[in-house]
Design an enzyme around this catalytic site. Structure first.
Site, PDB file in Angstrom:
ATOM      1  N   HIS A 194      12.551  -9.315   1.482  1.00 20.55           N
ATOM      2  CA  HIS A 194      11.304  -9.383   2.241  1.00 20.55           C
ATOM      3  C   HIS A 194      10.873  -8.025   2.780  1.00 20.55           C
ATOM      4  CE1 HIS A 194      11.087 -13.689   1.808  1.00 20.55           C
ATOM      5  NE2 HIS A 194      12.403 -13.686   1.935  1.00 20.55           N
ATOM      6  N   ASN A 220      14.340  -7.290   9.122  1.00 17.64           N
ATOM      7  CA  ASN A 220      13.011  -7.560   8.569  1.00 17.64           C
ATOM      8  C   ASN A 220      12.041  -8.099   9.617  1.00 17.64           C
ATOM      9  OD1 ASN A 220      10.982  -8.342   6.411  1.00 17.64           O
ATOM     10  ND2 ASN A 220      11.512 -10.378   7.193  1.00 17.64           N
ATOM     11  N   ASP A 231       6.956 -10.181  11.404  1.00 16.96           N
ATOM     12  CA  ASP A 231       7.422  -9.304  10.326  1.00 16.96           C
ATOM     13  C   ASP A 231       7.237  -7.834  10.689  1.00 16.96           C
ATOM     14  OD1 ASP A 231       8.461  -9.731   7.546  1.00 16.96           O
ATOM     15  OD2 ASP A 231       6.875  -8.271   7.115  1.00 16.96           O
ATOM     16  N   GLU A 239      20.752  -8.931   0.857  1.00 17.63           N
ATOM     17  CA  GLU A 239      20.415 -10.329   0.568  1.00 17.63           C
ATOM     18  C   GLU A 239      19.106 -10.355  -0.215  1.00 17.63           C
ATOM     19  OE1 GLU A 239      22.224 -12.841   1.464  1.00 17.63           O
ATOM     20  OE2 GLU A 239      20.999 -14.595   1.845  1.00 17.63           O
ATOM     21  N   ASP A 278      20.044  -8.534   5.923  1.00 13.91           N
ATOM     22  CA  ASP A 278      19.409  -9.844   5.881  1.00 13.91           C
ATOM     23  C   ASP A 278      17.983  -9.714   5.341  1.00 13.91           C
ATOM     24  OD1 ASP A 278      19.354 -12.744   6.945  1.00 13.91           O
ATOM     25  OD2 ASP A 278      17.601 -11.863   7.921  1.00 13.91           O
TER      26      ASP A 278
HETATM   27  C1  LAG Z   1      18.252 -15.049   5.722  1.00 12.91           C
HETATM   28  N1  LAG Z   1      18.522 -14.304   4.705  1.00 12.91           N
HETATM   29  O1  LAG Z   1      17.680 -13.550   4.064  1.00 12.91           O
HETATM   30  C2  LAG Z   1      19.327 -15.833   6.353  1.00 12.91           C
HETATM   31  O2  LAG Z   1      20.434 -15.932   5.474  1.00 12.91           O
HETATM   32  C3  LAG Z   1      18.783 -17.176   6.767  1.00 12.91           C
HETATM   33  O3  LAG Z   1      19.824 -17.967   7.304  1.00 12.91           O
HETATM   34  C4  LAG Z   1      17.653 -16.971   7.781  1.00 12.91           C
HETATM   35  O4  LAG Z   1      17.027 -18.217   8.137  1.00 12.91           O
HETATM   36  C5  LAG Z   1      16.568 -16.093   7.183  1.00 12.91           C
HETATM   37  N2  LAG Z   1      17.008 -15.125   6.238  1.00 12.91           N
HETATM   38  C6  LAG Z   1      15.847 -15.345   8.299  1.00 12.91           C
HETATM   39  O5  LAG Z   1      16.697 -14.385   8.871  1.00 12.91           O
HETATM   40  C7  LAG Z   1      17.558 -18.899   9.250  1.00 12.91           C
HETATM   41  C8  LAG Z   1      17.328 -20.389   9.099  1.00 12.91           C
HETATM   42  C9  LAG Z   1      15.862 -20.731   9.327  1.00 12.91           C
HETATM   43  C10 LAG Z   1      15.412 -20.222  10.687  1.00 12.91           C
HETATM   44  C11 LAG Z   1      15.599 -18.698  10.675  1.00 12.91           C
HETATM   45  C12 LAG Z   1      15.194 -18.053  11.996  1.00 12.91           C
HETATM   46  O6  LAG Z   1      17.727 -20.807   7.796  1.00 12.91           O
HETATM   47  O7  LAG Z   1      15.736 -22.175   9.313  1.00 12.91           O
HETATM   48  O8  LAG Z   1      14.059 -20.553  10.925  1.00 12.91           O
HETATM   49  O9  LAG Z   1      16.992 -18.400  10.461  1.00 12.91           O
HETATM   50  O10 LAG Z   1      15.918 -18.563  13.073  1.00 12.91           O
HETATM   51  C13 LAG Z   1      13.799 -21.251  12.161  1.00 12.91           C
HETATM   52  C14 LAG Z   1      13.218 -22.637  11.905  1.00 12.91           C
HETATM   53  C15 LAG Z   1      11.844 -22.494  11.234  1.00 12.91           C
HETATM   54  C16 LAG Z   1      10.924 -21.658  12.113  1.00 12.91           C
HETATM   55  C17 LAG Z   1      11.591 -20.305  12.368  1.00 12.91           C
HETATM   56  C18 LAG Z   1      10.755 -19.428  13.303  1.00 12.91           C
HETATM   57  O11 LAG Z   1      14.109 -23.362  11.064  1.00 12.91           O
HETATM   58  O12 LAG Z   1      11.288 -23.797  11.042  1.00 12.91           O
HETATM   59  O13 LAG Z   1       9.683 -21.459  11.466  1.00 12.91           O
HETATM   60  O14 LAG Z   1      12.871 -20.504  12.966  1.00 12.91           O
HETATM   61  O15 LAG Z   1      10.614 -20.014  14.569  1.00 12.91           O
HETATM   62 CA    CA Z   2       8.781  -7.947   5.633  1.00 12.20          CA
END
Ligand code: LAG
Ligand code: CA
Length: 500
Positions: free
Chosen positions: A236, A134, A202, A265, A232
Site C-alpha cells: 500500500h 502506511n 493513509d 508484506e 506492514d
Molecule cells: C496488514 N498487513 O498488511 C496486517 O497484517 C493486517 O492484520 C492489518 O489489518 C492491515 N494490514 C492494516 O495494518 C488489521 C485487521 C483489520 C483492522 C486493521 C486496523 O485485519 O480488520 O481494521 O488491522 O485495526 C479494523 C476494522 C475495520 C475498520 C478499520 C479502521 O476491522 O472494519 O475499517 O479497523 O477503523
Molecule cells: Ca498508502
C-alpha cells in the site's frame, strides 16, 4: 518522556561497546558459543510470537527460542495504539498507531521492551518489529481518544508522535487531499497505494517530513538493538517510498554488527507484484503460503517437493504456512483445522530450504476472529503460558527444527524417498541434514541412503540437544544408511549440528 528517550540511547551506546553475553554452548545446536550469526544472504528462521507480552517474549528467548535455534522473533507492533474497549480490545488495535511512543501498549512498557531486546540478544535471538508505517488510525468505534499511552488524537491529527511535543502529523501529512475514501479498485496500483486501506488514515509517504518521522521511529528501535522490521502493508506504499524510509535506517544494529533486516508484506496480485519490492528487502511469499497449505491439507507431499518453483527467488522470499491474517481469513491449514498436519507443514518448511522460514505461534480464539489474546479486564495482555489456556505455542511442537534450518543453510536438496507414496517424503540437505515426513495414519519405517558422516544424531523433529544430551530418540548413521521410523503425521530429522 525526554529522559526515557535519552536513557534508551545511552543504553544502546553502552551495549554497542560491551561484549555481549554469549548463548550457552549447549543451547544452540551448531551455533557454538557465540550468538548465531546467519551466513551471508541468509537470515535464519523466524518465529512470530503473535501478541505476546514483552516479558513473555524475553523469557521464551532464553528458555526455548535460543536453544531451539531460532535466529529471530517477530513481535507485534510496539507503538502506541488505539484502545477499543467497546469492541472488547480486538487484536487489531495494534495496527492503528496513535504515536510512536513505546511507553504503554497492551504488551508492556518501554522498559519491558528494552529489556526484551537485550535478553533476546543475550540468548542469540534477534528481535524484528512489525512496523506499521502506511497509516495511522481509522474511525472505527472510537474516532478519537487517548491512545494506550494517553496521547490525544483524532483521525488525521496526531499531535505528539514521540512524547516530546516536537513532531506530529496533521491533515497535510496524509493522502486525504488526493484520495479521501477507501480503496475500491484493487486493480489500480495508484489507488491501492494512495487511498485508504479499510478506512485507515493513509500517510503521505512521498513527503520527506513523513519519511523522516518514520525513520525517526524505526531508528529509535534500531538504537535499542532491534535487528529487523516486517513492513506492514508495504504493497500500500509505492516501492520508492518504502525504499526512501529503508535508506534512512542506521547501517548497523548495535550488538549485531549488521544492517537491519527488512521483509515486506506484499500480498501480490495481478496489479502489484512482490518483485517490485525485492530490491528494498525480502518479501513475504503468499504464493508459497497458499500452496503449502493446500498441498499439506491434501496430504500431497510429493507435489510439495516442487514448492518453490515459479515463486520469488528463494533468497528474496520469506516463507510461511500461515500468518495472523490468513489463519483467520483463509483457514486452509491452521492449528484449528488439523493440528498435526499443520505442525508437519511447518516442520517441512523448516527443512526444505525455500526462503527465510517464518513459524507462526498463535493464541486460540473461540469468541470470533476479532478476539484479542488472553487479557485482563483493562485490555492489557496476560503473560503467555504454553502449558494451558489459549496460548497455542506451535513453535514448541517443532522442537529443534529451527536448528536444522540454520545448520543446513545453503546445502542442496536431494530427495531420498522413492516417490511411491503421495503422503511420504524424505530429503537430504547435502552433507548436513536428513529428514523424513509422514502425512499418513500409519508409521513409516524406511532406510535412507545418506551422505551424512557416520555417528549418533539427535532427532530434532521431536527433541533437541540439552547439556550434551538428546531429549528425544538418538538415531545412528552407519555406512551411509539411516533407518528411521516416522510416526503417523510426524517427522524425523537429524543434522550435523546435533551429533552426540
Ligand atoms: C496488514 N498487513 O498488511 C496486517 O497484517 C493486517 O492484520 C492489518 O489489518 C492491515 N494490514 C492494516 O495494518 C488489521 C485487521 C483489520 C483492522 C486493521 C486496523 O485485519 O480488520 O481494521 O488491522 O485495526 C479494523 C476494522 C475495520 C475498520 C478499520 C479502521 O476491522 O472494519 O475499517 O479497523 O477503523
Ligand atoms: Ca498508502
Amino acid at each position: 518522556m525526554f529522559l526515557r528517550r535519552t536513557a534508551a540511547i545511552a543504553l544502546a551506546a553502552l551495549l554497542a561497546t560491551v561484549p555481549l553475553a554469549a548463548a550457552p554452548a549447549s543451547a544452540a545446536p551448531g551455533a557454538g558459543d557465540t550468538p548465531a550469526a546467519a551466513p551471508a544472504g541468509a537470515e535464519g528462521p523466524i518465529v512470530h510470537l503473535f501478541q505476546w507480552r514483552w516479558e513473555s517474549v524475553a523469557r521464551e528467548c532464553e528458555d526455548f527460542l535460543g536453544p531451539a535455534g531460532y535466529a529471530a522473533v517477530q513481535v507485534s507492533p510496539p507503538q502506541e495504539h488505539v484502545v477499543l474497549s467497546g469492541e472488547g480490545y480486538p487484536w487489531w488495535q495494534d495496527y492503528q498507531p496513535v504515536s510512536y511512543r513505546l511507553d504503554q501498549t497492551r504488551r508492556g512498557t518501554a522498559g519491558d521492551f528494552a529489556d526484551m531486546v537485550d535478553r533476546c540478544r543475550g540468548a542469540g535471538v534477534k528481535v524484528y518489529v512489525d512496523a506499521v508505517i502506511n497509516h495511522m488510525t481509522g474511525t472505527g468505534s472510537v474516532g478519537s481518544g487517548p491512545g494506550s499511552a494517553g496521547t490525544e488524537y483524532e483521525k488525521y491529527a496526531y499531535p505528539d508522535l514521540f512524547g516530546d511535543g516536537a513532531h506530529g502529523y496533521s491533515r497535510q501529512d496524509f493522502n486525504v487531499g488526493e484520495c479521501d475514501r477507501d480503496i475500491e479498485d484493487w486493480s489500480d496500483p495508484w489507488e491501492v497505494r494512495t487511498c485508504e486501506l479499510v478506512g485507515l488514515s493513509d500517510l503521505a509517504t512521498g513527503d520527506d517530513y513523513v519519511r523522516d518521522r518514520l525513520a525517526d521511529y524505526l531508528n529509535s528501535l534500531v538504537g535499542m538493538g532491534v535487528a529487523g522490521f516486517r513492513i506492514d502493508a508495504a504493497k500500500h506504499m509505492p516501492p520508492e517510498d518504502v525504499e526512501a524510509v529503508v535508506d534512512r535506517l542506521e547501517g548497523t544494529v548495535p550488538g549485531w554488527d549488521r544492517p537491519p533486516y527488512v521483509y515486506q508484506e506484499v500480498i501480490a496480485d495481478g496489479a502489484i507484484g512482490g518483485g517490485e519490492y525485492t530490491h528494498i528487502g525480502d518479501v513475504k511469499e503468499f504464493g508459497y503460503q497458499g500452496r503449502i497449505s493446500e498441498l499439506f491439507a491434501a496430504g500431497d507431499l510429493q507435489a510439495a517437493k516442487g514448492l518453490g518453483e515459479g515463486l520469488l527467488p528463494s533468497e528474496d522470499a520469506v516463507s510461511f504456512v500461515v500468518n495472523h491474517d490468513t489463519q483467520r481469513t483463509h483457514p486452509v491449514l491452521t492449528h484449528r483445522t488439523d493440528r498435526d498436519r499443520y505442525d508437519l507443514a511447518q516442520a517441512f518448511m523448516l527443512a526444505q530450504g525455500y526462503g527465510t522460514p517464518k513459524v507462526m505461534s498463535s493464541y486460540d480464539w473461540s469468541g470470533g476472529t476479532d478476539e484479542g489474546p488472553p487479557s485482563s479486564a483493562d485490555g492489557t495482555t496476560e503473560p503467555a503460558d504454553c502449558d494451558g489456556g489459549r496460548w497455542v505455542c506451535e513453535h514448541r511442537a517443532l522442537n529443534g527444527m529451527p536448528g536444522f534450518t540454520g545448520e543446513v543453510e545453503g546445502a542442496g536438496v536431494t530427495w531420498l524417498d522413492d516417490g511411491s507414496a503421495a503422503g511420504r517424503a524424505a530429503l537430504e540437505r547435502d552433507g548436513s541434514g536428513a529428514a523424513a515426513f509422514n502425512a499418513s495414519a500409519e508409521p513409516w519405517t524406511t532406510v535412507l541412503s545418506t551422505s551424512l558422516p557416520d555417528g549418533d544424531y539427535c532427532d530434532v523433529a521431536s527433541g533437541l540437544v540439552e547439556d550434551g544430551t538428546c531429549t528425544s530418540q538418538t538415531l545412528r548413521v552407519s555406512s551411509g544408511e539411516l533407518t528411521v521410523t516416522v510416526p503417523p503425521e510426524g517427522a524425523v530429522a537429524v543434522h550435523t549440528g546435533a551429533v552426540l
